[in-house]
Design a protein around this motif. Structure first.
Motif, PDB file in Angstrom:
ATOM      1  N   LEU A 167       0.668  -3.436   5.554  1.00 23.18           N
ATOM      2  CA  LEU A 167       1.406  -2.237   5.184  1.00 23.18           C
ATOM      3  C   LEU A 167       1.030  -1.792   3.778  1.00 23.18           C
ATOM      4  O   LEU A 167       0.843  -2.619   2.876  1.00 23.18           O
ATOM      5  N   LYS A 168       0.875  -0.481   3.618  1.00 21.16           N
ATOM      6  CA  LYS A 168       0.628   0.083   2.299  1.00 21.16           C
ATOM      7  C   LYS A 168       1.973   0.281   1.576  1.00 21.16           C
ATOM      8  O   LYS A 168       2.969   0.631   2.214  1.00 21.16           O
ATOM      9  N   PRO A 169       2.005   0.083   0.264  1.00 23.51           N
ATOM     10  CA  PRO A 169       0.921  -0.433  -0.581  1.00 23.51           C
ATOM     11  C   PRO A 169       0.682  -1.911  -0.293  1.00 23.51           C
ATOM     12  O   PRO A 169       1.622  -2.665  -0.050  1.00 23.51           O
ATOM     13  N   ILE A 170      -0.579  -2.292  -0.277  1.00 18.60           N
ATOM     14  CA  ILE A 170      -0.949  -3.652   0.146  1.00 18.60           C
ATOM     15  C   ILE A 170      -0.513  -4.679  -0.893  1.00 18.60           C
ATOM     16  O   ILE A 170      -0.800  -4.552  -2.084  1.00 18.60           O
ATOM     17  N   ASP A 171       0.195  -5.695  -0.411  1.00 18.56           N
ATOM     18  CA  ASP A 171       0.602  -6.820  -1.246  1.00 18.56           C
ATOM     19  C   ASP A 171      -0.547  -7.820  -1.309  1.00 18.56           C
ATOM     20  O   ASP A 171      -1.105  -8.204  -0.270  1.00 18.56           O
ATOM     21  N   ILE A 172      -0.915  -8.240  -2.512  1.00 15.99           N
ATOM     22  CA  ILE A 172      -2.088  -9.105  -2.675  1.00 15.99           C
ATOM     23  C   ILE A 172      -1.931 -10.428  -1.933  1.00 15.99           C
ATOM     24  O   ILE A 172      -2.897 -10.964  -1.369  1.00 15.99           O
ATOM     25  N   ASN A 173      -0.710 -10.976  -1.880  1.00 15.57           N
ATOM     26  CA  ASN A 173      -0.494 -12.244  -1.179  1.00 15.57           C
ATOM     27  C   ASN A 173      -0.643 -12.079   0.336  1.00 15.57           C
ATOM     28  O   ASN A 173      -1.165 -12.967   1.020  1.00 15.57           O
TER      29      ASN A 173
ATOM     30  N   VAL B  16      -4.560  -1.152   8.695  1.00 17.63           N
ATOM     31  CA  VAL B  16      -3.924  -0.895   7.404  1.00 17.63           C
ATOM     32  C   VAL B  16      -3.158   0.417   7.527  1.00 17.63           C
ATOM     33  O   VAL B  16      -3.739   1.452   7.865  1.00 17.63           O
ATOM     34  N   THR B  17      -1.850   0.383   7.290  1.00 20.83           N
ATOM     35  CA  THR B  17      -1.044   1.582   7.511  1.00 20.83           C
ATOM     36  C   THR B  17       0.171   1.606   6.600  1.00 20.83           C
ATOM     37  O   THR B  17       0.615   0.553   6.119  1.00 20.83           O
ATOM     38  N   ALA B  18       0.688   2.787   6.370  1.00 19.42           N
ATOM     39  CA  ALA B  18       1.913   2.935   5.595  1.00 19.42           C
ATOM     40  C   ALA B  18       3.135   2.951   6.494  1.00 19.42           C
ATOM     41  O   ALA B  18       4.266   3.021   6.013  1.00 19.42           O
TER      42      ALA B  18
END
Length: 216
Positions: free
Chosen positions: A66-72, A46-48
């Protein structure tokens, strides 16, 4: 949480899945993986920073978010994890079962479990003439003329049976070299099996490999 704390928790908890941030205090998320010998868990980074994606692939991560994490995207990653873990556990069960049966049936009488919808057959490996795939199903042809249709892909059984002198001669065919009587030099070639004179095709890509395995 620091990278060292993450490493300690991984060792202590033995997880199936680890979500790791890449920039971490003191070290980064790759460091705990470098220090672990043959980790058995799945990794999701998990990274920006999209640039870390290449490094994530290098470390054989199942996925990275990628941050911000997309729920889909998170849901898609969870689906990948479920499939990967289910397949891994299935392979472990098959390997363990074959190992157990081998220890109980020493002297060249190793058996393998073939689960059909109605029952599970315990078949001596030496009695399997060949296996043929169709999508995610595999048909086992036996020396007594019978066959068993199993709802599992051929590659799972290839891994188990290769140590017992089975060879993959074609994308759809795995044969027991014990039952090969000759090779027919038509087209890219065919293997003739000694039960019912079954004819099994050899793919062009595997012709040299098959001949070397059969010492022809």
């Amino acid at each position: 949480m620091t990278a060292d704390e993450a490493r300690e928790k991984i060792i202590r908890l033995n997880p199936d899945v680890v979500f790791l941030d890449i920039p971490m205090p003191g070290k980064n998320g790759f460091d705990p993986l470098k220090s672990l010998h043959e980790p058995s868990f799945e990794v999701v980074f998990v990274t920006a920073y999209d640039a870390y994606g290449v490094m994530a692939v290098k470390f054989s991560a199942l996925d990275y978010l990628l941050k911000p994490i997309d729920i889909n995207e998170l849901k898609a990653t969870v689906v990948k994890l479920e499939r990967s873990l289910a397949m891994k556990k299935q392979n472990i069960r098959l390997a363990n079962l074959l190992h157990t049966l081998e220890s109980r049936h020493a002297g060249g009488n190793t058996k393998i479990a073939l689960p059909t919808q109605k029952e599970t057959y315990l078949v001596p490996v030496k009695d399997i003439v060949r296996c043929e795939s169709s999508n995610n199903y595999t048909t086992f042809f036996l020396t007594d003329g019978s066959d068993r249709l199993i709802s599992r892909p051929l590659y799972e059984y290839e891994e188990l049976l290769t140590p017992y002198d089975f060879i993959r001669c074609h994308q759809s065919h795995l044969v027991n070299t014990l039952h090969v009587t000759s090779i027919l030099n038509e087209d890219s070639g065919y293997l003739i099996m000694n039960h019912g004179a079954q004819r099994v095709p050899i793919s062009k890509q595997k012709k040299s490999y098959v001949k070397s395995r059969l010492t022809l």
